[in-house]
Design a protein around this motif. Structure first.
Motif, PDB file in Angstrom:
ATOM      1  N   LYS A  84       0.818  -1.227   0.000  1.00 39.88           N
ATOM      2  CA  LYS A  84       0.000   0.000   0.000  1.00 39.88           C
ATOM      3  C   LYS A  84       0.844   1.267   0.000  1.00 39.88           C
ATOM      4  O   LYS A  84       0.538   2.219  -0.705  1.00 39.88           O
ATOM      5  CB  LYS A  84      -0.941   0.009   1.200  1.00 39.88           C
ATOM      6  N   HIS A  85       1.911   1.308   0.800  1.00 40.81           N
ATOM      7  CA  HIS A  85       2.688   2.548   0.873  1.00 40.81           C
ATOM      8  C   HIS A  85       3.389   2.850  -0.449  1.00 40.81           C
ATOM      9  O   HIS A  85       3.585   4.006  -0.801  1.00 40.81           O
ATOM     10  CB  HIS A  85       3.685   2.495   2.036  1.00 40.81           C
ATOM     11  N   ARG A  89       2.775   6.253  -2.687  1.00 42.74           N
ATOM     12  CA  ARG A  89       3.884   7.064  -3.203  1.00 42.74           C
ATOM     13  C   ARG A  89       3.744   7.325  -4.696  1.00 42.74           C
ATOM     14  O   ARG A  89       4.084   8.393  -5.182  1.00 42.74           O
ATOM     15  CB  ARG A  89       5.214   6.357  -2.969  1.00 42.74           C
ATOM     16  N   PRO A  95      -4.145   8.001   0.191  1.00 45.33           N
ATOM     17  CA  PRO A  95      -3.831   7.546   1.548  1.00 45.33           C
ATOM     18  C   PRO A  95      -5.093   7.433   2.391  1.00 45.33           C
ATOM     19  O   PRO A  95      -6.018   8.235   2.248  1.00 45.33           O
ATOM     20  CB  PRO A  95      -2.891   8.607   2.091  1.00 45.33           C
TER      21      PRO A  95
END
Length: 187
Positions: A84-85, A89, A95
């Motif tokens: 997910k991160h 990005r 988010p």
């Protein structure tokens, strides 16, 4: 900006192409992740939404950026496989906003309304009490200042006391020697 693909590897199991690249950017600032994704999409004949950059790093004093990227067959596969991160990005997903942060916001206005009601009733009582302590406080403050000055003048006396203590210690040491001598004579 020039983009050069250093290594290209097909990964049929995950339905993607893994790429390492080097971008040369003379007389330009370090390229953004979005700009690199666009250049990689053009270079690899893909759309920007299926390109995911794992990392990019610029070296100090050089006009080069090196990194690794993955090009998936479809956007759904990228969303299913990537962390997910990394997707955040690369701006493929938004988010997540935590629910804990959203809940305290409505609670704050409620106490403000209660505070507005409370000061209206006790306000006259507080005003009546305030004038009385103020005159009392001024004389009290003046008295301690006068008391503090005399101890400052008395500070000279401790030096004299130190000299007296030294003399007393010397006097104490001398009598100790005399009794020892008397004991020896008695034996």
């Amino acid at each position: 900006m020039q983009l050069e693909v250093l290594q290209r590897k097909e990964n049929p199991l995950l339905k993607r192409v893994e790429v390492t690249f080097k971008a040369t950017h003379k007389a330009e600032p370090t390229p953004t992740r979005d700009a690199l994704r666009a250049f990689l999409a053009k270079e690899l004949n893909a759309t920007k939404d299926i390109v995911v950059i794992d990392f990019q790093a610029s070296t100090f004093g050089r006009y080069e950026t090196v990194g690794a990227a993955k090009v998936y067959k479809t956007k759904e596969e990228a969303l299913a496989i990537e962390r997910k991160h990394i997707l955040v990005r690369n701006k493929l997903i938004e988010p997540e906003v935590k629910e804990k942060e959203a809940a305290p916001k409505p609670e704050k206005p409620a106490p403000r309304a209660e505070k507005a009601e409370k000061p209206t009733a006790p306000a006259p009582k507080a005003e009546a009490a305030k004038p009385e302590p103020k005159p009392e406080a001024k004389p009290e403050k003046a008295a301690p200042k006068e008391e503090k000055k005399p101890p400052a003048r008395e500070e000279k006396k401790p030096a004299e006391k130190k000299e007296e203590k030294k003399e007393e210690k010397k006097a104490e040491k001398k009598p100790e020697k005399k009794p020892e001598g008397k004991k020896k004579e008695a034996k």
